[in-house]
Write an enzyme that holds these catalytic residues in place. Structure first.
Site, PDB file in Angstrom:
ATOM      1  N   LYS A 166       7.810   1.496 -14.256  1.00 51.41           N
ATOM      2  CA  LYS A 166       8.661   1.325 -13.071  1.00 51.41           C
ATOM      3  C   LYS A 166      10.009   0.664 -13.382  1.00 51.41           C
ATOM      4  O   LYS A 166      11.020   1.014 -12.771  1.00 51.41           O
ATOM      5  CB  LYS A 166       7.925   0.499 -12.006  1.00 51.41           C
ATOM      6  N   ASP A 175       8.314   1.380  -2.095  1.00 53.61           N
ATOM      7  CA  ASP A 175       7.155   0.502  -1.847  1.00 53.61           C
ATOM      8  C   ASP A 175       7.374  -0.389  -0.621  1.00 53.61           C
ATOM      9  O   ASP A 175       6.466  -0.552   0.202  1.00 53.61           O
ATOM     10  CB  ASP A 175       6.867  -0.371  -3.079  1.00 53.61           C
TER      11      ASP A 175
END
Ligand code: ATR
Length: 278
Positions: free
Chosen positions: A70, A107
């Site tokens: 990520k 997210d």
């Protein structure tokens, strides 16, 4: 016969076998009748850059990114959304027609949409928030809660220095609380979030009590295996409103799917059941 190749997307991680994203996106592709495919792509750190760069040429429209890529994914992108830059990590990459890569992080968006859908009365501005944990998921959630207008955010983490780093970045609204004072910090908190891995199957439960939490607070957990963590069960036993973590996973997938496949999917009970394997 059409010679237009079907659109492809996937999720890159290591390991990747446990990822629920293929089921999630596969469900939406079927529901929407889209001739496309979403596949798990296992790549080690050494393979990641080369592997990622090869995907647009193979017909991929974009990918989700999970551990351990990520943070590297953000550095590789040609352009970055504001929210991904703020969080410092990417979970959604879109390959543009000119060959460039755009990085986003959905997210925090998924976290907020999950609360909106399952607790429509919830409003971050109602009062202080308490966030347990200061890892990657916490960064996204802290950033999202601040964007939603929370005026005071109490942040607590076993390793206090990680919480202090977040507070330094996100400013004076974020106040660090000692991990052993987490239960006290529930006093007056209108949003209480577990972003740690505690409570996950095979892990110990969160060492906190909810006695000081206001009766109209909202309690949520990013852990969704099990769906009802001990933390959420304790909140329910006190009569508090709870939202489980599965919806965050489902909602974070929406922007990517829409970018890659051109239709906005919905988060429904049918989807939830499919992802739960029911
Ligand atoms: P993620 O990206 O999922 O947030 P992470 O960055 O590894 O994962 O963060 C995990 C979080 O769970 C951290 O807040 C971590 O606390 P530390 O920063 O002190 O490691 C927390 N965590 C994990 N195991 C824990 C435990 N046994 N007790 C307390 N906190 C724990």
């Amino acid at each position: 016969m059409s010679d237009i190749a079907p659109p492809l997307a996937g999720v890159i991680g290591f390991p990747i076998a446990h990822s629920k994203s293929p089921v999630l996106h596969g469900y939406w592709l079927r529901e929407l009748g889209i001739q496309g495919y979403y596949v798990p792509l296992q790549m080690s750190q050494a393979e990641f850059v080369g592997g990622l760069r090869s995907l647009p040429k193979l017909g991929f429209k974009g990918v989700n990114i999970t551990l351990p890529h990520k943070i590297p994914a953000l550095g590789l992108a040609d352009s970055v959304t504001d929210r991904a830059a703020l969080i410092g990590a990417a979970n959604t990459l879109t390959f543009k027609d000119d060959g460039s890569i755009r990085a986003d992080n959905t997210d925090g968006y998924g976290f907020i949409q999950n609360l909106r859908q399952n607790a429509p009365d919830w409003d971050a501005r109602k009062g202080p928030a308490l966030v347990l944990g200061a890892g990657g998921a916490s960064r996204a959630i802290v950033s999202a809660l601040l964007s939603e207008g929370v005026t005071e955010l109490r942040l607590t983490n076993r390793t206090r220095g990680r919480a202090e780093m977040l507070a330094d970045q996100f400013g004076a609204k974020v106040q660090v609380v000692d991990w052993n004072r987490a239960s006290d910090a529930m006093d007056g908190a209108m949003t209480i979030v577990n972003t740690t891995s505690l409570g996950m199957e095979g892990q110990p439960a969160l060492p906190v009590v909810l006695d000081a939490a206001p009766k109209d607070t909202l309690v949520t957990d990013i852990v969704y295996t099990p769906l009802l963590t001990d933390f959420l069960a304790a909140a329910q036993a006190r009569g508090l409103k709870t939202v489980d973590g599965l919806g965050m996973l489902l909602h974070q997938g929406v922007p990517g799917f829409e970018n890659w496949f051109g239709a906005r999917p919905e988060v429904t009970d049918g989807l939830r059941n499919a992802v739960l394997g029911l």
